[in-house]
Design an enzyme around this catalytic site. Structure first.
Site, short mmCIF file in Angstrom:
data_model
loop_
_atom_site.label_atom_id
_atom_site.label_comp_id
_atom_site.label_asym_id
_atom_site.label_seq_id
_atom_site.Cartn_x
_atom_site.Cartn_y
_atom_site.Cartn_z
N GLY A 11 -6.90 -12.10 -12.76
CA GLY A 11 -8.16 -12.23 -12.21
C GLY A 11 -9.55 -12.55 -12.51
O GLY A 11 -10.38 -11.89 -12.64
N SER A 12 -9.24 -13.85 -11.51
CA SER A 12 -10.79 -14.23 -11.67
C SER A 12 -11.42 -13.43 -10.26
O SER A 12 -12.66 -14.46 -11.03
CB SER A 12 -10.26 -15.80 -11.13
OG SER A 12 -9.96 -16.17 -10.18
N ASN A 13 -10.43 -13.28 -9.85
CA ASN A 13 -11.51 -12.14 -8.35
C ASN A 13 -12.69 -11.63 -10.00
O ASN A 13 -13.65 -10.74 -9.64
CB ASN A 13 -11.16 -11.90 -7.56
CG ASN A 13 -10.63 -12.91 -6.88
OD1 ASN A 13 -11.62 -13.39 -5.65
ND2 ASN A 13 -9.89 -13.34 -6.42
N LYS A 90 0.54 -3.64 -6.05
CA LYS A 90 1.05 -2.61 -5.84
C LYS A 90 0.51 -1.87 -4.75
O LYS A 90 -0.47 -1.87 -3.89
CB LYS A 90 0.97 -1.49 -6.72
CG LYS A 90 2.09 -2.49 -8.42
CD LYS A 90 3.61 -2.13 -8.21
CE LYS A 90 4.02 -2.63 -8.93
NZ LYS A 90 5.92 -2.88 -8.71
N ILE A 92 -0.51 1.46 -2.30
CA ILE A 92 -2.39 1.83 -3.02
C ILE A 92 -1.15 3.90 -2.55
O ILE A 92 -1.02 4.56 -1.12
CB ILE A 92 -3.66 2.19 -2.35
CG1 ILE A 92 -4.15 0.67 -3.30
CG2 ILE A 92 -4.72 3.26 -2.81
CD1 ILE A 92 -4.35 0.68 -4.22
N HIS A 108 -7.75 -10.85 0.14
CA HIS A 108 -7.12 -11.18 1.24
C HIS A 108 -6.72 -12.87 1.16
O HIS A 108 -7.64 -13.21 1.62
CB HIS A 108 -6.41 -11.20 1.87
CG HIS A 108 -4.80 -10.77 2.65
ND1 HIS A 108 -3.73 -10.73 2.01
CD2 HIS A 108 -4.54 -12.02 3.52
CE1 HIS A 108 -2.76 -11.70 2.62
NE2 HIS A 108 -3.51 -11.75 3.27
C1 GAR Z 1 -5.77 -13.81 -5.05
O1 GAR Z 1 -5.87 -15.26 -4.23
C2 GAR Z 1 -5.78 -12.73 -4.00
O2 GAR Z 1 -6.62 -12.85 -2.87
C3 GAR Z 1 -4.48 -12.51 -4.07
O3 GAR Z 1 -3.92 -12.48 -5.13
C4 GAR Z 1 -4.98 -13.57 -6.24
C5 GAR Z 1 -4.88 -12.82 -7.55
O4 GAR Z 1 -6.34 -14.14 -8.42
N1 GAR Z 1 -4.30 -11.58 -3.96
C6 GAR Z 1 -2.82 -11.40 -2.80
O5 GAR Z 1 -2.04 -11.99 -2.46
C7 GAR Z 1 -2.91 -9.75 -1.99
N2 GAR Z 1 -2.28 -9.44 -0.90
P1 GAR Z 1 -6.81 -13.44 -9.16
O6 GAR Z 1 -5.91 -12.62 -10.61
O7 GAR Z 1 -7.15 -15.11 -10.24
O8 GAR Z 1 -8.02 -12.92 -9.33
#
Ligand code: GAR
Length: 206
Positions: A11-13, A90, A92, A108
């Protein structure tokens, strides 16, 4: 704007979006965190910020329509206006994609339309980018449609690929960029600087 963030992992984003909302840089309230994974690190982050959490795992429902209507009911209970997928692993349900058409985005970790689609997530994406000998990579925020990573692009920026890069080092560089562009992409919506008409997206004074 009342925002729900869907996340499956650390969940850093999610954190970068919450931080931008709390600082006022993003005119949104993150009111709900949805996850399929009861062990996801994002849940701790949500609790720290007093953000409601909903754990719903589609794999636990035999009837996918029932799952979709529970999810939709959760979003409506929290009066969610906009959905951001942030490392959500997952699919949607189509019902949600339709209900939130033009109001649901994903990030992405590559330059779509390249290196997207089924199976392209996490380190696999960065490994594929390095194996292809690309000279740059980046991050893409796009509207969600019923396909995999296929909706119209909202914002995309690049990072260089450096000699000796591994999937891990590239992932870290891209993730830093994600933390910058995701709140900015969401602000395009809250500031009404984006117009989405089917596959055509126009950004005003970006
Ligand atoms: C992020 O790099 C995001 O772009 C990627 O998962 C990571 C989640 O990091 N998403 C995908 O690969 C979806 N196709 P986070 O949990 O630290 O935000």
């Amino acid at each position: 704007m009342r925002l729900a963030v869907f996340a499956s992992g650390g969940g850093s984003n999610f954190q970068s979006i919450v931080d931008a909302a709390e600082s006022g840089a993003l005119k949104a309230h993150v009111v709900l965190c949805v996850s399929n994974n009861p062990a996801a690190g994002v849940l701790e982050r949500a609790k720290k910020h007093d953000i409601s959490v909903s754990i719903l795992n589609p794999s636990e429902y035999e009837n996918q329509k029932e799952y979709a209507s529970l999810l939709l009911a959760k979003l409506s209970e929290h009066k969610i206006e906009f959905v951001a997928l942030a490392g959500y692993m997952k699919m949607i349900p189509a019902e949600i994609v339709h209900e939130y058409s033009g109001r649901i985005v994903n990030i992405h970790p590559a330059l779509l339309p390249a290196f997207g689609g089924p199976g392209m997530y996490g380190l696999r994406v960065h490994r594929a980018v390095l194996e292809a000998g690309a000279s740059e990579s980046g991050a893409t925020v796009h509207l969600v449609d019923e396909g995999y990573d296929s909706g119209p692009i909202v914002l995309q920026e690049t990072v260089p690929i450096l000699p000796g890069d591994t999937p891990e080092s590239l992932a870290a560089r891209v993730l830093k960029l994600e933390h910058q562009i995701y709140p900015r992409a969401l602000a395009l919506f809250t500031d009404h600087r984006i117009q989405a008409d089917g596959p055509d997206v126009t950004v005003h004074n970006a």
